[in-house]
Motif scaffolding. Structure first.
Motif, PDB file in Angstrom:
ATOM      1  N   GLN A  15       0.814   5.327   1.251  1.00 15.02           N
ATOM      2  CA  GLN A  15       0.074   6.241   2.107  1.00 15.02           C
ATOM      3  C   GLN A  15       0.570   7.668   1.940  1.00 15.02           C
ATOM      4  O   GLN A  15       1.766   7.939   2.099  1.00 15.02           O
ATOM      5  CB  GLN A  15       0.180   5.819   3.586  1.00 15.02           C
ATOM      6  N   TYR A  45       0.853  -1.186   0.000  1.00 15.05           N
ATOM      7  CA  TYR A  45       0.000   0.000   0.000  1.00 15.05           C
ATOM      8  C   TYR A  45       0.887   1.234   0.000  1.00 15.05           C
ATOM      9  O   TYR A  45       2.034   1.194   0.436  1.00 15.05           O
ATOM     10  CB  TYR A  45      -0.893   0.037   1.251  1.00 15.05           C
ATOM     11  N   LEU A  74       3.829   1.014   2.482  1.00 15.16           N
ATOM     12  CA  LEU A  74       3.553   0.036   3.527  1.00 15.16           C
ATOM     13  C   LEU A  74       3.422  -1.360   2.942  1.00 15.16           C
ATOM     14  O   LEU A  74       2.757  -1.559   1.921  1.00 15.16           O
ATOM     15  CB  LEU A  74       2.252   0.396   4.249  1.00 15.16           C
ATOM     16  N   LEU A  86      -4.606   5.806   2.186  1.00 13.98           N
ATOM     17  CA  LEU A  86      -4.027   4.478   1.964  1.00 13.98           C
ATOM     18  C   LEU A  86      -4.526   3.936   0.632  1.00 13.98           C
ATOM     19  O   LEU A  86      -5.693   3.632   0.466  1.00 13.98           O
ATOM     20  CB  LEU A  86      -4.453   3.527   3.087  1.00 13.98           C
TER      21      LEU A  86
END
Lengths: 115, 113
Positions: free
Chosen positions: A37, A35, A91, A43
């Motif tokens: 962000q 992901y 992430l 996100l």
């Protein structure tokens, strides 16, 4: 259990350079998710692997971004010719067999800054 | 168009109060709704989740209320503590499709002592 490990924690690149981000999922986990962000976009899903196979990369920008999972112990996200708009926290998350997306364990993220 | 929407960017409550965080969604196919909690410098962590067959899920001080007809849900944090100060993300996915979780933009909760 060290959790999901992401390296480096911070990466600074110049515009046009390549950036490779690393993720080590929790041992025994079979799915790995990436992901991105940002403050503006929140996100955003990029891609995920199940048993090392790419399953859904619908969130990946078609140019410059690629992800691989060469073995069950690590995944990489590569960004070629980085641009300032690529600056974000990236992430990585993993989940255990049978859990699917029911419980994602996220790493601390890699903060990418493109100057 | 946001598929998962959190109407409040921030919320401040006093210690001991109940914090209520709201979320709504667009896609009728969504049937799994987790809430993730994120502290600064860390990745999000699963807090509590509900499936669309239920209208309520409780776990300690945390409760999700779900309204399928209205396509909205809320997270109630009872007896809020300063340690609950964090950003809370509502998310959604459809069990029939990809394991992709669609996240809302988050609500930053501050609990004042």
């Amino acid at each position: 259990n060290a959790g999901v490990i992401q390296t480096p924690r911070h990466k600074v690149t110049g515009k046009g350079q390549e950036a490779t981000l690393w993720c080590e999922p929790i041992s025994g986990h079979s799915a790995v998710f990436w992901y991105r962000q940002t403050i503006v976009q929140g996100l955003e899903f990029l891609t995920y692997f199940r048993n090392q196979a790419p399953i859904d990369d619908s969130g990946m920008p078609k140019e410059r971004f690629s992800a691989q999972m060469p073995n069950q112990s690590h995944s990489t996200l590569k960004i070629q010719s980085t641009q300032p708009q690529d600056s974000a926290v990236y992430l990585c998350a993993s989940s255990s067999p049978g859990q699917g997306n029911e419980r994602l364990f996220f790493g601390h993220g890699t903060k990418l800054s493109v100057l | 168009q946001q598929q998962v929407r959190q109407s409040s960017q921030s919320l401040t409550v006093w210690e001991g109060e109940t914090a209520i965080l709201n979320c709504s969604y667009e896609n009728s196919a969504f049937d799994y709704f987790p809430w993730y909690q994120q502290f600064p410098g860390e990745g999000p962590a699963l807090l509590i989740a509900i499936r669309s067959v239920s209208d309520k899920k409780e776990d300690g001080r945390f409760t999700i209320f779900f309204n399928k007809r209205e396509k909205n849900l809320s997270l109630h944090i009872k007896d809020s503590q300063p340690g609950d100060s964090a950003t809370y993300f509502c998310a959604a996915s459809a069990s029939s499709g990809s394991w992709q979780l669609i996240f809302g933009s988050g609500t930053q909760l501050t609990v004042m002592p």
